[in-house]
Enzyme design. Structure first.
Site, PDB file in Angstrom:
ATOM      1  N   HIS A 105       0.828  -1.211   0.000  1.00  0.00           N
ATOM      2  CA  HIS A 105       0.000   0.000   0.000  1.00  0.00           C
ATOM      3  C   HIS A 105       0.857   1.254   0.000  1.00  0.00           C
ATOM      4  CE1 HIS A 105       0.807   0.765   4.294  1.00  0.00           C
ATOM      5  NE2 HIS A 105       0.605  -0.526   4.518  1.00  0.00           N
ATOM      6  N   CYS A 133       3.261  -5.268   6.470  1.00  0.00           N
ATOM      7  CA  CYS A 133       2.836  -4.756   5.172  1.00  0.00           C
ATOM      8  C   CYS A 133       4.016  -4.129   4.433  1.00  0.00           C
ATOM      9  CB  CYS A 133       1.732  -3.714   5.343  1.00  0.00           C
ATOM     10  SG  CYS A 133       0.123  -4.411   5.804  1.00  0.00           S
TER      11      CYS A 133
END
Length: 204
Positions: free
Chosen positions: A132, A148
């Site tokens: 992301h 992440c």
């Protein structure tokens, strides 16, 4: 607007949007096409955690390389997943593990420039891991997340336009110890560190 500012102010320091003039990425982390040999087919995303690079395989010995921020000590992982969902300016729902550690966090944050997930998100399989954007571009090149993979908003937007649901994502096994850079306020518990070592199992 006031409500959104209140939500942002409730975020821990390491999730607060950066302020002031935007800083340029160090040259080695700027998006660039390079020579890259791999057995993976064109279209595959390869994550090189210890060197904080993401490669989009282009074929014919070429790849697009992006600088990334990756998991801090105890939250790195390796394996293969597929992009299961894609979202533009995604909403953020902090996972239960984070809420347990930081009960003051918002349970929901609408997508936008202040959102920790940034401009785009690629969701990986049935895990809670994502590739992301970020509201803190200065963290690119560091070991800072809970597993992440983060890119600048410009880079995740570029990558988003070149992949699709079903894209293969390979996270390489670290070949050297992962340093702990820029420790966060929400350090992992022993149980979470154990769960983080088993990334192939769905995280619920």
């Amino acid at each position: 607007m006031a409500e959104q500012r209140a939500v942002i102010s409730s975020l821990p320091p390491d999730d607060q949007p950066e302020t002031g003039p935007a800083k340029s990425l160090p040259p080695q982390f700027r998006r660039t096409m390079i020579d890259y040999q791999t057995k993976e087919p064109a279209g595959t995303i390869i994550i090189d955690t210890p060197n904080t690079y993401l490669y989009l395989v282009l074929g014919n010995g070429k790849a697009m390389r992006y600088g990334i921020g990756v998991g801090r000590e105890g939250f790195t992982w390796s394996g293969a997943e597929k992009v299961s969902r894609m979202a533009q300016w995604p909403d953020w729902h902090p996972p239960e593990e984070m809420i347990d550690r930081q009960p003051y966090l918002p349970r929901f944050m609408a997508g936008g420039e202040g959102n920790p997930l940034g401009a785009r998100a690629l969701y990986l399989g049935e895990t809670l891991y994502r590739i992301h954007g970020t509201n803190q571009p200065s963290t690119i090149g560091t070991f800072v997340s809970s597993g992440c993979i983060r890119l600048t908003n410009e880079d995740i937007t570029d990558l988003y336009g070149k992949v699709q649901v079903g894209t293969r994502v390979v996270v390489l096994r670290a070949t050297r110890p992962i340093p702990s850079r820029r420790p966060r306020m929400d350090g992992p518990s022993i149980q979470e560190r154990h769960r983080a070592s088993e990334p192939r199992r769905p995280l619920r």
